[in-house]
Design an enzyme around this catalytic site. Structure first.
Site, PDB file in Angstrom:
ATOM      1  N   LYS A  81       9.027  -6.087  -5.348  1.00 25.53           N
ATOM      2  CA  LYS A  81       7.750  -5.876  -4.673  1.00 25.53           C
ATOM      3  C   LYS A  81       6.717  -5.496  -5.724  1.00 25.53           C
ATOM      4  O   LYS A  81       7.083  -4.988  -6.797  1.00 25.53           O
ATOM      5  CB  LYS A  81       7.894  -4.725  -3.661  1.00 25.53           C
ATOM      6  CG  LYS A  81       6.901  -4.772  -2.527  1.00 25.53           C
ATOM      7  CD  LYS A  81       7.380  -5.631  -1.382  1.00 25.53           C
ATOM      8  CE  LYS A  81       6.349  -5.694  -0.277  1.00 25.53           C
ATOM      9  NZ  LYS A  81       6.853  -6.466   0.869  1.00 25.53           N
ATOM     10  N   ASN A 182       0.578 -11.907  14.311  1.00 25.47           N
ATOM     11  CA  ASN A 182       1.332 -13.045  13.757  1.00 25.47           C
ATOM     12  C   ASN A 182       2.822 -12.985  14.027  1.00 25.47           C
ATOM     13  O   ASN A 182       3.517 -13.997  13.939  1.00 25.47           O
ATOM     14  CB  ASN A 182       1.081 -13.151  12.252  1.00 25.47           C
ATOM     15  CG  ASN A 182      -0.296 -13.708  11.961  1.00 25.47           C
ATOM     16  OD1 ASN A 182      -0.803 -14.539  12.711  1.00 25.47           O
ATOM     17  ND2 ASN A 182      -0.920 -13.232  10.907  1.00 25.47           N
ATOM     18  N   VAL A 183       3.326 -11.796  14.318  1.00 27.34           N
ATOM     19  CA  VAL A 183       4.743 -11.669  14.676  1.00 27.34           C
ATOM     20  C   VAL A 183       4.895 -11.597  16.201  1.00 27.34           C
ATOM     21  O   VAL A 183       5.670 -12.336  16.815  1.00 27.34           O
ATOM     22  CB  VAL A 183       5.363 -10.404  14.008  1.00 27.34           C
ATOM     23  CG1 VAL A 183       6.776 -10.160  14.521  1.00 27.34           C
ATOM     24  CG2 VAL A 183       5.363 -10.564  12.494  1.00 27.34           C
ATOM     25  N   GLY A 184       4.136 -10.695  16.825  1.00 26.93           N
ATOM     26  CA  GLY A 184       4.274 -10.456  18.274  1.00 26.93           C
ATOM     27  C   GLY A 184       3.912 -11.660  19.129  1.00 26.93           C
ATOM     28  O   GLY A 184       4.604 -11.967  20.112  1.00 26.93           O
TER      29      GLY A 184
HETATM   30  P1  NAD Z   1      -0.895  -8.978  12.125  1.00 22.67           P
HETATM   31  O1  NAD Z   1      -1.990  -8.246  11.441  1.00 22.67           O
HETATM   32  O2  NAD Z   1      -0.984 -10.439  12.313  1.00 22.67           O
HETATM   33  O3  NAD Z   1      -0.633  -8.358  13.584  1.00 22.67           O
HETATM   34  C1  NAD Z   1      -0.524  -7.005  13.823  1.00 22.67           C
HETATM   35  C2  NAD Z   1      -1.005  -6.757  15.242  1.00 22.67           C
HETATM   36  O4  NAD Z   1      -0.795  -5.378  15.510  1.00 22.67           O
HETATM   37  C3  NAD Z   1      -2.479  -7.048  15.447  1.00 22.67           C
HETATM   38  O5  NAD Z   1      -2.660  -7.694  16.694  1.00 22.67           O
HETATM   39  C4  NAD Z   1      -3.099  -5.654  15.484  1.00 22.67           C
HETATM   40  O6  NAD Z   1      -4.285  -5.610  16.286  1.00 22.67           O
HETATM   41  C5  NAD Z   1      -1.971  -4.870  16.114  1.00 22.67           C
HETATM   42  N1  NAD Z   1      -2.062  -3.427  15.903  1.00 22.67           N
HETATM   43  C6  NAD Z   1      -2.528  -2.755  14.825  1.00 22.67           C
HETATM   44  N2  NAD Z   1      -2.482  -1.434  15.059  1.00 22.67           N
HETATM   45  C7  NAD Z   1      -1.970  -1.287  16.304  1.00 22.67           C
HETATM   46  C8  NAD Z   1      -1.689  -0.180  17.111  1.00 22.67           C
HETATM   47  N3  NAD Z   1      -1.973   1.049  16.677  1.00 22.67           N
HETATM   48  N4  NAD Z   1      -1.163  -0.398  18.337  1.00 22.67           N
HETATM   49  C9  NAD Z   1      -0.913  -1.631  18.785  1.00 22.67           C
HETATM   50  N5  NAD Z   1      -1.166  -2.724  18.065  1.00 22.67           N
HETATM   51  C10 NAD Z   1      -1.697  -2.554  16.842  1.00 22.67           C
HETATM   52  O7  NAD Z   1       0.432  -8.552  11.312  1.00 22.67           O
HETATM   53  P2  NAD Z   1       1.845  -9.254  11.398  1.00 22.67           P
HETATM   54  O8  NAD Z   1       1.965 -10.255  10.313  1.00 22.67           O
HETATM   55  O9  NAD Z   1       2.084  -9.668  12.821  1.00 22.67           O
HETATM   56  O10 NAD Z   1       2.800  -8.061  10.976  1.00 22.67           O
HETATM   57  C11 NAD Z   1       3.154  -7.054  11.897  1.00 22.67           C
HETATM   58  C12 NAD Z   1       4.304  -6.255  11.328  1.00 22.67           C
HETATM   59  O11 NAD Z   1       5.412  -7.111  11.072  1.00 22.67           O
HETATM   60  C13 NAD Z   1       4.036  -5.562   9.985  1.00 22.67           C
HETATM   61  O12 NAD Z   1       4.817  -4.389   9.970  1.00 22.67           O
HETATM   62  C14 NAD Z   1       4.589  -6.540   8.966  1.00 22.67           C
HETATM   63  O13 NAD Z   1       4.939  -5.890   7.744  1.00 22.67           O
HETATM   64  C15 NAD Z   1       5.820  -7.009   9.713  1.00 22.67           C
HETATM   65  N6  NAD Z   1       6.342  -8.301   9.281  1.00 22.67           N
HETATM   66  C16 NAD Z   1       5.575  -9.414   9.305  1.00 22.67           C
HETATM   67  C17 NAD Z   1       6.124 -10.639   8.960  1.00 22.67           C
HETATM   68  C18 NAD Z   1       5.317 -11.904   9.045  1.00 22.67           C
HETATM   69  O14 NAD Z   1       5.934 -12.981   8.944  1.00 22.67           O
HETATM   70  N7  NAD Z   1       4.037 -11.869   9.256  1.00 22.67           N
HETATM   71  C19 NAD Z   1       7.469 -10.722   8.568  1.00 22.67           C
HETATM   72  C20 NAD Z   1       8.246  -9.565   8.558  1.00 22.67           C
HETATM   73  C21 NAD Z   1       7.668  -8.352   8.927  1.00 22.67           C
END
Ligand code: NAD
Length: 370
Positions: A81, A182-184
């Site tokens: 990292k 992007n994940v949810g």
């Molecule tokens: P993202 O920024 O696309 O989405 C995050 C979402 O969470 C957004 O909709 C944001 O509004 C919401 N959010 C932020 N604070 C919040 C809160 N207090 N309550 C509720 N919702 C809230 O990010 P992502 O890429 O979806 O990543 C999310 C998590 O998954 C991170 O922890 C990231 O490290 C992890 N992750 C991502 C990937 C990937 O492929 N993108 C892979 C592995 C792990």
């Protein structure tokens, strides 16, 4: 800004870290670090985090998490990292990233990828400087993992395998998603294809609940238009923290670290928790939930879709190959971890750590000793 010194005794163990490098470019003002934790399985892949307050301690913990995640996923890569101490909104971002890239030119055991504060364009600049990075834009042969929802796709595959471990039928099961990003978002879409009903979703601006089920595509359109899930008018607004106690069968935390903790663990009604975010639950909460027989698929098993996609890209694979690999590896690992957790009577996280460490140790045995 000063950073606490890296205390070797605190971090060194049988796995690593192999390299801890401080970076400084006095002409550009770039400061950062790289941690190459373990390369027994292959060159380390891990993201570049850009944040003004990123610390060496954080970068080390994330590098170790990547060692375990990549080994668990059976990738030919170790874990590493990097951190760049700068505001990602800086107008000097490209110069800082390019300076970072030049500083790591010789650290060929580390392949940078995107993380908080960096994206596909940054990976394009790094590749332009030193010829190696993953998570590239499509025009450079990248497989855009967020656009394709690679991690959400993997979460749905994990759900298919995990559901029987908690006597759950996916058809008609109710889902709550913290963090519709992007994940949810793709996780909800992929699970909807299996008959799962989304009943609650949140983002940084609010949360909604609808007992009869939320139309996922309409929710995506509403969020796109209004900037938040709260733009979905058919749902009832709830407090974001109340998402953790809504009646549901599956819970996907996909935003913040430690959002599941000792204080809200008891109110969680889900039988299955798929950890989309990294470290979304405290260890105390995981223990409490495990004691209540809630099945948890730990982050580095359930959310490995992104890094699997990055690895396939690095080895010149196609989008189709990436998705096939994600499905195969995440199904297999979810099964192995939950089976081992049951057999050894340990929490799934411990089972996952044991599995990953065994793989790294086996790879280390194949290395030359002198
Ligand atoms: P993202 O920024 O696309 O989405 C995050 C979402 O969470 C957004 O909709 C944001 O509004 C919401 N959010 C932020 N604070 C919040 C809160 N207090 N309550 C509720 N919702 C809230 O990010 P992502 O890429 O979806 O990543 C999310 C998590 O998954 C991170 O922890 C990231 O490290 C992890 N992750 C991502 C990937 C990937 O492929 N993108 C892979 C592995 C792990």
């Amino acid at each position: 800004m000063t950073t606490a010194p890296f205390v070797w005794e605190k971090y060194c163990d049988e796995l690593g870290p192999e390299k801890v490098v401080h970076l400084y470019d006095p002409q550009i003002g770039m400061r950062g670090f790289v941690v190459v934790d373990n390369t027994a399985c292959g060159p380390a892949i891990g993201g570049v985090r850009m944040a003004a307050d990123v610390t060496m301690d954080e970068v080390f913990r994330l590098a170790r998490a990547m060692t375990l995640k990549n080994a668990a996923a059976g990738l030919p890569h170790g874990g590493g990292k990097a951190g760049i101490m700068a505001d990602p909104r800086s107008s000097d971002k490209a110069r800082l990233i390019r300076s970072f890239a030049r500083s790591i030119r010789e650290i060929t055991s580390y392949i940078p990828g995107p993380d908080m504060g960096t994206d596909e364009s940054c990976m394009g600049w790094i590749r332009d400087e030193i010829g190696r990075s993953v998570g590239l834009p499509r025009v450079l042969g990248g497989i855009p993992l967020d656009e394709l929802g690679a991690t959400g796709f993997g979460l749905a595959r994990s759900a298919e395998v995990a559901a029987p471990f908690c006597q759950l039928k996916l058809q008609g099961a109710r889902l709550a998603v913290e963090g519709f990003g992007n994940v949810g978002r793709p996780a909800a879409q992929r699970l909807a294809e299996l008959g799962v009903k989304l009943v609650a979703a949140s983002d940084s601006k609010g949360a909604i609940y609808q007992e009869q089920g939320i139309d996922v595509e309409q929710l995506i359109a509403a969020k796109h238009q209004s900037g938040s899930v709260t733009g979905y008018r058919q749902g009832t607004s709830i407090k974001p923290d109340d998402l953790f106690s809504v009646p549901c069968d599956i819970l996907i935390p996909a935003a913040r670290p430690d959002c599941i903790h000792a204080k809200n663990a008891a109110s969680i009604q889900a039988k299955l928790i798929l950890q989309g975010a990294n470290i979304p639950a405290t260890s105390e909460a995981e223990t409490l939930l495990h004691q209540r027989r809630v099945v948890i698929v730990p982050d580095f098993i359930a959310n490995a879709g992104g890094v699997i996609c990055a690895s396939v890209e690095y080895h010149s694979g196609t989008q189709g190959m990436a998705f096939d690999t994600i499905a195969q590896k995440i199904r297999e690992n979810t099964h192995d971890v939950l089976t081992r957790s049951k057999a050894d009577k340990v929490e799934p996280r411990q089972a996952a750590i044991d599995l990953a460490r065994e793989r790294v140790r086996s790879a280390m045995l194949l290395r030359k000793k002198d």
